[in-house]
Design a protein around this motif. Structure first.
Motif, short mmCIF file in Angstrom:
data_model
loop_
_atom_site.label_atom_id
_atom_site.label_comp_id
_atom_site.label_asym_id
_atom_site.label_seq_id
_atom_site.Cartn_x
_atom_site.Cartn_y
_atom_site.Cartn_z
N ASN A 213 4.62 0.65 9.74
CA ASN A 213 3.60 1.08 8.78
C ASN A 213 2.53 1.99 9.39
O ASN A 213 1.82 2.68 8.66
N GLU A 214 2.43 2.02 10.71
CA GLU A 214 1.46 2.91 11.35
C GLU A 214 1.99 4.33 11.48
O GLU A 214 1.24 5.26 11.78
N SER B 161 3.88 7.88 10.04
CA SER B 161 3.82 8.66 8.80
C SER B 161 5.18 8.65 8.12
O SER B 161 6.21 8.87 8.75
N SER C 195 -0.02 2.51 3.72
CA SER C 195 -1.20 3.31 3.41
C SER C 195 -0.99 4.12 2.14
O SER C 195 0.14 4.40 1.73
N ARG C 196 -2.10 4.51 1.52
CA ARG C 196 -2.00 5.33 0.31
C ARG C 196 -1.30 6.65 0.62
O ARG C 196 -0.49 7.14 -0.17
N ASN D 161 0.98 7.26 2.89
CA ASN D 161 2.41 7.05 3.03
C ASN D 161 3.07 6.74 1.69
O ASN D 161 4.20 7.17 1.43
#
Length: 251
Positions: free
Chosen positions: A49-50, A52, A173-174, A176
């Motif tokens: 999740n970190e 891109s 994240s938004r 992603n």
């Protein structure tokens, strides 16, 4: 090809990760003795999740190919993929058919075969817009997703406990989420069917994607399709045993 020599690659959908398969991979492995099950997450989801997210489906497929090579696994592979994952599987099968022995697509929707109001049912638009513009508390988000994607889930509160914890521990994240949505919206499948064995699995009561998307694709590509009469979008969650039986019968 013997299952003992086959790597099965499982791909999930939009903003979900390999944990969302639940106990399906274990059940699948029991019914495919000797098969190697590989769970892949797209960058931006789960443990990745970190990173891109890719903004194209082709790039998602290429990531999966590279990751399997990094793990030391050589083709041919068999793919089992749903929703956005099935788009990536289609890209892979279309561009590198020699790498795949078989491909199972679950509840996908592809341009140019289906119109936008089939690819995302109008009845689901208010909930999707709410999630995008004014997201509620985390558990409420997951409850809304469950309502959109499942018809037959057993023990939904325990399921929501897990999903809520996973979202908190590895949030998407938004940025992603938008990249993945953009990739799905932009992807256009080839008119001709990939030169790979194809099976389409479809849920008649999918509240998110119109079941006609899969049915039209099967007609256009002249490939086999099996339709579950009562499951929702997340077919492996609603009736994993049925999914496994259809694949065993097909093979």
């Amino acid at each position: 090809m013997s299952d003992a020599l086959t790597t099965w690659v499982l791909l999930r959908g939009l903003m979900r990760d390999s944990r969302h398969w639940g106990d399906f991979p274990q059940a699948f492995a029991r019914e495919m003795p000797g098969a190697r099950i590989e769970l892949l997450d797209f960058p931006g989801n789960g443990a990745l999740n970190e990173q891109s997210s890719a903004s194209s489906v082709d790039a998602m497929a290429d990531y999966c190919r590279a990751e399997l090579q990094r793990r030391g696994l050589k083709p041919p592979y068999r793919l089992l993929a749903m929703s956005l994952g099935a788009m990536a599987a289609t890209s892979w099968a279309s561009r590198y058919p020699q790498e795949l022995d078989a491909c199972v697509l679950i509840n996908t929707s592809l341009r140019p075969f289906s119109p936008p109001h089939w690819r995302l049912r109008p009845a689901a638009w208010p909930a999707v817009l709410r999630l995008a513009l004014r997201p509620p508390a985390v558990r409420a988000i997951e409850r809304m997703i469950l309502r959109l994607t499942s018809r037959l889930a057993r023990d939904p509160e325990t399921l929501l406990d897990d999903w809520t914890q996973w979202r908190l521990s590895h949030p998407v994240s938004r940025a992603n989420a938008l990249r993945q949505l953009l990739a799905a919206a932009r992807y256009r499948a080839p008119i001709a069917a990939p030169a790979t064995r194809l099976l389409i699995l479809n849920s008649a009561r999918d509240a998110l994607v119109d079941s006609r998307c899969s049915q039209r694709l099967a007609r256009r590509w002249d490939c086999e399709i099996a339709v579950h009469p009562s499951a929702g979008h997340d077919l492996p969650l609603d009736d994993g045993a049925w999914v496994i039986e259809q694949i065993r019968r097909w093979l």
